[in-house]
Design a protein around this motif. Structure first.
Motif, mmCIF file in Angstrom:
data_model
loop_
_atom_site.group_PDB
_atom_site.id
_atom_site.type_symbol
_atom_site.label_atom_id
_atom_site.label_comp_id
_atom_site.label_asym_id
_atom_site.label_seq_id
_atom_site.Cartn_x
_atom_site.Cartn_y
_atom_site.Cartn_z
ATOM 1 N N GLY A 127 0.807 -1.202 0.000
ATOM 2 C CA GLY A 127 0.000 0.000 0.000
ATOM 3 C C GLY A 127 0.843 1.256 0.000
ATOM 4 N N ARG A 128 0.158 2.391 -0.027
ATOM 5 C CA ARG A 128 0.849 3.673 0.020
ATOM 6 C C ARG A 128 0.022 4.655 0.833
ATOM 7 N N SER A 129 0.693 5.661 1.379
ATOM 8 C CA SER A 129 0.010 6.640 2.212
ATOM 9 C C SER A 129 -1.021 7.418 1.405
ATOM 10 N N LEU A 130 -2.173 7.653 2.039
ATOM 11 C CA LEU A 130 -3.234 8.453 1.422
ATOM 12 C C LEU A 130 -3.052 9.942 1.666
ATOM 13 N N VAL A 131 -2.042 10.325 2.440
ATOM 14 C CA VAL A 131 -1.857 11.735 2.785
ATOM 15 C C VAL A 131 -1.762 12.630 1.548
ATOM 16 N N PRO A 132 -1.113 12.216 0.457
ATOM 17 C CA PRO A 132 -1.086 13.095 -0.730
ATOM 18 C C PRO A 132 -2.464 13.425 -1.294
ATOM 19 N N LEU A 133 -3.477 12.632 -0.931
ATOM 20 C CA LEU A 133 -4.831 12.903 -1.424
ATOM 21 C C LEU A 133 -5.562 13.930 -0.566
ATOM 22 N N THR B 173 -5.744 14.328 -7.269
ATOM 23 C CA THR B 173 -5.030 13.061 -7.318
ATOM 24 C C THR B 173 -3.658 13.228 -7.957
ATOM 25 N N PRO B 174 -2.581 12.781 -7.286
ATOM 26 C CA PRO B 174 -1.248 12.858 -7.897
ATOM 27 C C PRO B 174 -1.196 12.088 -9.212
ATOM 28 N N SER B 175 -0.360 12.543 -10.114
ATOM 29 C CA SER B 175 -0.303 11.944 -11.454
ATOM 30 C C SER B 175 0.170 10.493 -11.425
ATOM 31 N N ASP B 176 0.926 10.112 -10.397
ATOM 32 C CA ASP B 176 1.450 8.743 -10.335
ATOM 33 C C ASP B 176 0.593 7.825 -9.493
ATOM 34 N N TRP B 177 -0.641 8.247 -9.173
ATOM 35 C CA TRP B 177 -1.497 7.404 -8.332
ATOM 36 C C TRP B 177 -1.958 6.179 -9.101
#
Length: 480
Positions: free
Chosen positions: A378-384, A390-394
């Motif tokens: 998984g990855r952190s949802l904090v960038p959202l 939504t970040p381009s690399d999501w």
């Protein structure tokens, strides 16, 4: 003798030390408390803020109103034990090894969880509720406070392992868990806390074998608190467009199984069962309200990350399925995820990006500025949480996996690997030949038309097969 006057150099050193000490103290204070609430079998649409027409959930709705409500949150394995391990470890099921609901107690003691890292980082940690990765109710590593049921546990007068022993506690299980949570939160502390509150609701009473395998629904089925037993008495549950529809386009579900009626209008979930589940949710919501009130009185509500999530969905008669999850359809994999934390989460935020159960652990560790878990999927949802969207690399697709078990005859030999992207879903059964499924979720959001036999979908099927293979072959970055 009069004390020596400080030299300019000593004064500068003293000022630097005081500054560093102050910064360290401020840093410690800035680490938020973490409250993770897991509600068993909670669907994405069971509460008021999700649009339910009569479910009364004012406190859950408050989380959505004052925080983020993720619109595309999914379980990567829609079954209790694996999903809880997904949440705790940030790993896919094939990596953490809790494959099903049978007794995997020894393995669950070995899991590398976010609780371990927070504990090592100075957090005061607690677990209260249904662990359900094995029948062993004894404490797992990483938790200072431990109050747990044995296996599935009971709704009324449950046995709880606490203070080093297993003993029966009188009362309704949701209320008992709320009281234990309030006790934990009310403790004097000099460090931030982590509390994982894992409710038995909305799960029914069950009869289990020694290895943890469920034999049947136990006496009483879904049991609400006495004060809620007549709630919603005349309310008609909403129906999705696939409610009671015979799954004739789904060979795996259309199989004739001895002793079971064909799926369709006669096999849907009874309305009273749905009402009882929502009555159980009312007690969860009341408990949340009491906890938020306690945090507010302590002056730490806005310094506490409150996350509420389900472990998997549930069928209310869609495709004729009754009282079940496990399968890769939307009603089973879609979950609620609500996060309230005013310092970082804007009120009313509704992220559209794909969020997964394996994202919970890295998100918690990120918010707590704690050491990350190695080798997670998984990855952190904090960038959202930011205003940039939504970040381009999501991620644009994700893996769903399920290992067949022996609990329900309907799901025998129905282990699968599946991929869902932003438009399509492909389900490949591990043991059933020629029964795979393919859906266009944009044109067919209720999964009523299996495209596997459509000649016009040949290229799409190949693309989705390739996408699935890529996900199965992928490995998590070692340091994520």
């Amino acid at each position: 003798m009069a004390p020596a006057m400080p030299t300019p150099r000593r004064s500068a050193l003293l000022a630097l030390c005081l500054s560093l000490a102050s910064a360290g103290s401020a840093g410690a204070q800035e680490r938020p408390n973490i409250l993770l609430i897991v509600v068993d079998d909670l669907r994405f649409d069971d509460f008021g803020a999700a649009g339910h027409p009569f479910s009364k959930t004012p406190n859950i709705d408050r989380l959505a109103r004052q925080g983020a409500s993720f619109q595309n949150m999914f379980a990567v394995t829609p079954l209790c034990s694996p999903s809880r391990a997904n949440i705790l470890t940030g790993q896919q099921t094939r990596h953490h090894g809790i494959l099903d609901n049978t007794d995997r107690s020894p393995r669950s003691h070995e899991l590398q969880t976010f609780a371990r890292n927070l504990h090592d980082g100075g957090y005061r940690t607690g677990f209260i509720g249904k662990w359900h990765m094995g029948n062993d109710p004894t404490p797992r590593p990483g938790f200072d406070t431990w109050v747990a049921m044995k296996g599935q546990g009971e709704a009324i007068d449950p046995q709880l392992y606490e203070d080093g022993r297993l003993a029966r506690v009188n009362g309704y299980v949701t209320d008992i868990f709320t009281e234990r949570a309030l006790d934990f939160i009310g403790q004097k502390r000099t460090a931030p806390f982590l509390l994982m509150l894992s409710h038995k609701a909305l799960h029914p009473n069950v009869v289990q074998q020694a290895d943890g395998t469920v034999i049947s629904i136990g006496e009483g089925g879904f049991i609400p608190a006495d004060r809620h037993k007549t709630l919603y008495a005349k309310a008609l549950p909403p129906r999705r467009a696939n409610y009671g529809v015979s799954p004739l386009d789904k060979p795996a579900l259309a199989r004739r199984i001895e002793g079971l009626a064909p799926l369709g209008p006669a096999t849907v979930t009874p309305d009273e069962t749905i009402r009882d589940r929502l009555r159980m949710l009312a007690a969860v919501d009341e408990g949340l309200g009491r906890i938020m009130e306690a945090l507010e009185k302590q002056g730490v509500l806005d310094q506490t990350v409150i996350m509420l999530v389900g472990d998997n969905g549930y069928f209310y008669g869609e495709h004729g399925l009754s009282e079940e999850r496990r399968l890769a359809y939307e009603e089973s994999i879609r979950l609620p995820l609500l996060i309230r934390y005013p310092p970082k989460v804007r009120a009313g935020l509704a992220p559209a990006a794909q969020a997964l159960t394996i994202d919970i652990a890295p998100t918690i560790l990120d918010l707590a500025a704690a050491r990350p878990l190695p080798g997670i999927d998984g990855r952190s949802l904090v960038p959202l949480f930011g205003a940039g969207g939504t970040p381009s690399d999501w991620r644009r697709s994700f893996l769903i996996e399920y290992t067949t078990d022996i609990v329900f005859p309907r799901t025998l030999k129905m282990g699968y690997d599946a991929v869902r992207n932003e438009r399509y879903k492909y389900i490949r059964y591990r043991e059933l030949e020629g029964m795979d499924e393919l859906y266009d979720l944009q044109q067919d959001p209720f999964e009523l038309e299996n495209l596997m036999t459509s000649k016009s979908s040949t290229d799409l099927r190949r693309r989705m097969e390739g996408e699935l293979e890529a996900l199965l072959a992928s490995k998590p970055p070692p340091g994520r």
